[in-house]
Motif scaffolding. Structure first.
Motif, PDB file in Angstrom:
ATOM      1  N   ALA A  27      43.440  49.696  42.336  1.00  0.00           N
ATOM      2  CA  ALA A  27      43.729  49.519  40.915  1.00  0.00           C
ATOM      3  C   ALA A  27      43.530  50.807  40.133  1.00  0.00           C
ATOM      4  O   ALA A  27      44.156  51.012  39.086  1.00  0.00           O
ATOM      5  N   ARG A  32      51.840  42.576  30.707  1.00  0.00           N
ATOM      6  CA  ARG A  32      50.955  43.316  31.601  1.00  0.00           C
ATOM      7  C   ARG A  32      50.654  42.547  32.886  1.00  0.00           C
ATOM      8  O   ARG A  32      50.597  43.123  33.973  1.00  0.00           O
ATOM      9  N   TRP A  33      50.499  41.238  32.778  1.00  0.00           N
ATOM     10  CA  TRP A  33      50.140  40.479  33.978  1.00  0.00           C
ATOM     11  C   TRP A  33      51.261  40.512  35.014  1.00  0.00           C
ATOM     12  O   TRP A  33      51.008  40.455  36.209  1.00  0.00           O
ATOM     13  N   GLU A  79      50.775  43.759  36.846  1.00  0.00           N
ATOM     14  CA  GLU A  79      49.559  43.807  37.658  1.00  0.00           C
ATOM     15  C   GLU A  79      49.576  42.819  38.824  1.00  0.00           C
ATOM     16  O   GLU A  79      48.931  43.057  39.854  1.00  0.00           O
ATOM     17  N   HIS A 100      39.583  44.866  41.304  1.00  0.00           N
ATOM     18  CA  HIS A 100      40.768  45.241  40.526  1.00  0.00           C
ATOM     19  C   HIS A 100      40.385  45.512  39.067  1.00  0.00           C
ATOM     20  O   HIS A 100      40.826  46.504  38.472  1.00  0.00           O
ATOM     21  N   LYS A 134      40.315  49.266  36.886  1.00  0.00           N
ATOM     22  CA  LYS A 134      41.045  49.534  35.645  1.00  0.00           C
ATOM     23  C   LYS A 134      40.128  49.980  34.513  1.00  0.00           C
ATOM     24  O   LYS A 134      40.545  50.740  33.631  1.00  0.00           O
ATOM     25  N   LEU A 185      47.506  43.005  42.566  1.00  0.00           N
ATOM     26  CA  LEU A 185      46.351  42.165  42.892  1.00  0.00           C
ATOM     27  C   LEU A 185      46.693  41.214  44.038  1.00  0.00           C
ATOM     28  O   LEU A 185      45.865  40.987  44.937  1.00  0.00           O
ATOM     29  N   LEU A 226      44.198  40.711  35.517  1.00  0.00           N
ATOM     30  CA  LEU A 226      45.625  40.923  35.281  1.00  0.00           C
ATOM     31  C   LEU A 226      45.931  41.296  33.838  1.00  0.00           C
ATOM     32  O   LEU A 226      46.854  42.090  33.577  1.00  0.00           O
TER      33      LEU A 226
END
Length: 413
Positions: free
Chosen positions: A67, A86-87, A90, A145, A149, A94, A207
């Motif tokens: 990540a 964004r999810w 991501e 993850h 970030k 993940l 996420l």
């Protein structure tokens, strides 16, 4: 999530180089410790989920490194300006980490099932224990993850993940794993449901929360912190991971006398324990008072006057003679008041007789464990007596009982 994007992340993930290490940790933790779980479905299920905690430490560190590539590649501002949710950006990353975690977890579960099938009889691995293992895999991946970030450093996120996951060992109310799976207990549905919800919550944070370097998102991170803390409180309030099971409608019992009854899941032990009971009752002259039946713990109500002496499989069959010997002694010896100053002599005689019974019950000195038996017990004397014919052993036992009664004072049969 498009499968093509996910598969691209799987192929480019550095975790592909770590997969053999994760699988090796899984198998090593499964077969490198006590293998008494083999042939008992709940024990095999618990053994299959436990390695997820240990290789989860490595998986979480790897997830943090994966990540963190957004920082190393200088893409935080570009991603922050993206119009895609964004999810969605991501999720493939993940999911690829979770894929490698499950790829390490599944072979261990399959191995546990394969080696247990010949002895375990009807049934299979318990899904609740496997669900705990999957929860650990997803939690490790999501925690790593998220840490990757939030910190730009290459080394701080893996360390932070290891500290968080290792902390479960010290904080029992927050554990996502169990050390064993005795038939007397099962995974609490409420505790499992709350843990699944908490894992999904952490995965959602992983996420949705933007990288710290992207700017903004302070309120999202604070809200996530509050929600995460509330989730931990809910996990603790849900109670222990394992709760007691009700006794089966019918226990599995031997045909001989004395009778031995075990939980159906422990069927592989019935012949071994039946032989132990026979060894206790085979001494001639009636020197020992052996009960008509021995029961495994949990088959009788705790209110039963003799339930406290029921045997348990704490280390396979090795622990059973200890409980059986104690039951036989409590029935054989009267209730005595030991005079002051005679406690040490009394205890030595009782310990010696108890050690003899344990070794006789199991058939070898493993019954006394690695500690070499109780203090003051001459193991060479016990070995000598066990080499004698049963008549001579009965005489030796009768002498010990006479010595105990001679030391005791006020005795009530």
């Amino acid at each position: 999530m498009r499968f093509g994007v996910f598969w691209t992340e799987v192929r480019r993930s550095p975790l592909r180089w770590w997969l053999p290490v994760l699988m090796a940790l899984d198998v090593a933790m499964l077969v490198g410790r006590d293998t008494a779980w083999i042939g008992v479905w709940p024990q095999a299920s618990a053994a299959a989920q436990l390695p997820a905690y240990f290789f989860g430490l490595v998986l979480g560190g790897g997830a943090a490194w994966v990540a963190g590539r957004v920082h190393r590649a200088g893409l935080t501002e570009q991603l922050a300006a993206s119009t895609r949710a964004r999810w969605r950006v991501e999720l493939p990353l993940l999911a690829s980490t979770v894929f490698y975690g499950l790829a390490a977890f599944v072979p261990g579960a399959v191995l546990a099932a394969v080696v247990s099938t010949p002895e375990a009889g009807p049934g299979f691995l318990w899904p609740s224990y496997l669900a705990l293992g999957v929860c650990l895999v997803v939690l490790s991946a999501a925690t790593g993850h998220l840490a990757g970030k939030l910190w730009e450093s290459r080394f701080v996120p893996p360390i932070a993940v290891a500290v968080c996951l290792f902390g479960q060992t010290m904080l029992r109310p927050f554990r996502f794993y169990v050390l064993s799976g005795h038939p007397q207990v099962e995974v609490s549905p409420a505790a499992l449901a709350v843990r699944v919800a908490f894992v999904l919550l952490i995965a959602g944070f992983a996420l949705a929360i933007p990288p710290r370097a992207a700017g903004g998102g302070q309120w999202a991170r604070r809200g996530a912190g509050v929600a995460g803390a509330a989730g931990l409180v809910a996990v603790a309030m849900a109670g222990p991971v394992q709760v007691e099971r009700p006794a089966p409608a019918s226990a599995l019992c031997s045909d001989g006398t004395p009778q031995v009854c075990v939980w159906p899941e422990n069927r592989k032990y019935l012949p071994v324990v039946s032989a132990m009971a026979t060894r206790f009752s085979s001494l001639p002259n009636g020197v020992l008072t052996v009960p008509p039946a021995f029961y495994e713990k949990g088959l009788r109500s705790a209110a039963h006057p003799e339930a406290g002496g029921d045997f348990q499989f704490l280390a396979g069959e090795l622990s059973v003679p200890m409980f059986m010997a104690s039951t036989v002694l409590s029935r054989t010896l009267p209730d005595c008041e030991v005079p002051g100053g005679a406690e040490e002599r009394y205890s030595q005689q009782v310990f010696t007789l108890d050690a003899y019974l344990q070794v006789r019950g199991l058939g070898d000195a493993r019954a006394l464990g690695a500690g070499g038996g109780p203090p003051g017990v001459d193991l060479r004397e016990i070995a000598r007596v066990l080499g004698l014919p049963d008549n001579a052993q009965a005489e030796w036992v009768a002498e010990r009982l006479a010595a105990i009664r001679g030391i005791s004072g006020d005795c009530r049969d």
